[in-house]
Design an enzyme around this catalytic site. Sequence first.
Site, PDB file in Angstrom:
ATOM      1  N   GLY A  32       0.809  -1.215   0.000  1.00 45.87           N
ATOM      2  CA  GLY A  32       0.000   0.000   0.000  1.00 45.87           C
ATOM      3  C   GLY A  32       0.839   1.259   0.000  1.00 45.87           C
ATOM      4  N   SER A  33       0.159   2.386  -0.073  1.00 45.82           N
ATOM      5  CA  SER A  33       0.846   3.673  -0.224  1.00 45.82           C
ATOM      6  C   SER A  33       1.697   4.020   0.996  1.00 45.82           C
ATOM      7  CB  SER A  33      -0.180   4.786  -0.475  1.00 45.82           C
ATOM      8  OG  SER A  33      -1.122   4.863   0.593  1.00 45.82           O
ATOM      9  N   THR A  34       1.208   3.726   2.194  1.00 45.80           N
ATOM     10  CA  THR A  34       1.989   4.038   3.393  1.00 45.80           C
ATOM     11  C   THR A  34       3.248   3.188   3.447  1.00 45.80           C
ATOM     12  OG1 THR A  34      -0.096   4.539   4.528  1.00 45.80           O
ATOM     13  CG2 THR A  34       1.876   4.331   5.895  1.00 45.80           C
ATOM     14  N   GLY A  87       0.273  -1.284   6.591  1.00 43.36           N
ATOM     15  CA  GLY A  87      -0.707  -0.230   6.795  1.00 43.36           C
ATOM     16  C   GLY A  87      -2.046  -0.831   7.173  1.00 43.36           C
ATOM     17  N   ALA A  88      -3.075  -0.009   7.265  1.00 46.35           N
ATOM     18  CA  ALA A  88      -4.424  -0.481   7.562  1.00 46.35           C
ATOM     19  C   ALA A  88      -5.428   0.497   6.973  1.00 46.35           C
ATOM     20  CB  ALA A  88      -4.633  -0.619   9.067  1.00 46.35           C
ATOM     21  N   ASP A  89      -6.598  -0.031   6.649  1.00 45.07           N
ATOM     22  CA  ASP A  89      -7.675   0.821   6.146  1.00 45.07           C
ATOM     23  C   ASP A  89      -8.489   1.418   7.293  1.00 45.07           C
ATOM     24  OD1 ASP A  89      -7.207   0.281   3.289  1.00 45.07           O
ATOM     25  OD2 ASP A  89      -7.772  -1.764   3.843  1.00 45.07           O
ATOM     26  N   LYS A  99      -8.190  -4.563   6.746  1.00 49.58           N
ATOM     27  CA  LYS A  99      -7.118  -4.453   5.772  1.00 49.58           C
ATOM     28  C   LYS A  99      -7.561  -5.134   4.483  1.00 49.58           C
ATOM     29  CE  LYS A  99      -2.993  -5.531   7.100  1.00 49.58           C
ATOM     30  NZ  LYS A  99      -2.515  -4.484   6.171  1.00 49.58           N
ATOM     31  N   GLY A 102      -5.719  -2.826  -0.578  1.00 46.64           N
ATOM     32  CA  GLY A 102      -4.727  -3.000  -1.640  1.00 46.64           C
ATOM     33  C   GLY A 102      -4.750  -4.374  -2.275  1.00 46.64           C
ATOM     34  N   GLU A 108      -0.823 -10.710   3.620  1.00 54.41           N
ATOM     35  CA  GLU A 108      -0.538  -9.828   4.754  1.00 54.41           C
ATOM     36  C   GLU A 108      -0.816 -10.533   6.076  1.00 54.41           C
ATOM     37  OE1 GLU A 108      -1.388  -5.451   2.720  1.00 54.41           O
ATOM     38  OE2 GLU A 108      -3.014  -6.506   3.726  1.00 54.41           O
TER      39      GLU A 108
END
Length: 231
Positions: A32-34, A87-89, A99, A102, A108
């Site tokens: 993911g982006s983070t 990361g996490a949503d 999560k 992505g 994960e």
Amino acid sequence: MSKKKLDQEKQIAAAAAAEMVEDGMKIGLGTGSTINYFLESLGARVKKGLKVQGIPTSERTSVVCREQGIELLDFASVEKLDLAFDGADEVDTDFNMIKGGGGALMREKIVASAADRVVILVDSSKQVENLGSFPLPVEIIKFGFQQVERKFKAVGIDYTMRMTDYGQPYVTDNGNYILDCTMGEIIAPYAMAEKLKLITGVVDSGLFINLCDVLVIGRGKNVEMLENKRK
């Protein structure tokens, strides 16, 4: 909050988390982006001599790792990981998470379960009282997916099949589909996770229960690190 400010929060959380990596560690690398920001910070340390090996949770993460000069390994050569970073949503007040935005939720979860400690990096918008505002991803096998959809409908779960920009069903790195489920507030995430896993054809859901050890939050220009004392 604007996307620019949220990106800045992700960047500072990622940079702080990258400093947790010690020489010689074997680590899990999320998607993911983070995490991409994290890999940039980690890559800068690697270029200065840090020795680290990582197991990526997606082909996309593998590509970024190679670009950053981060050595990769797999579970054929290692049984346990020192740390896993992801990361996490959404993250609730009990450190439970949604999560899978992505598309890498199954890998994960495997990587997180193999780590001594799991570090989750988020911007401040990801903290919630209860999970459920973000659609819950559920990975299902391709074969007979219509039967899985029928079972979801029978138990009253609203969902949409995740699609690509080309109008085709999104396929995970494991070769599966993802249903994004509109759940509303998830008051009992453990019970919901167990309920979904009992549906034949479900690989796993994006409910990550009792897996986060440290939550690293970018908030404005500051970083907060919260320890999950319930583990």
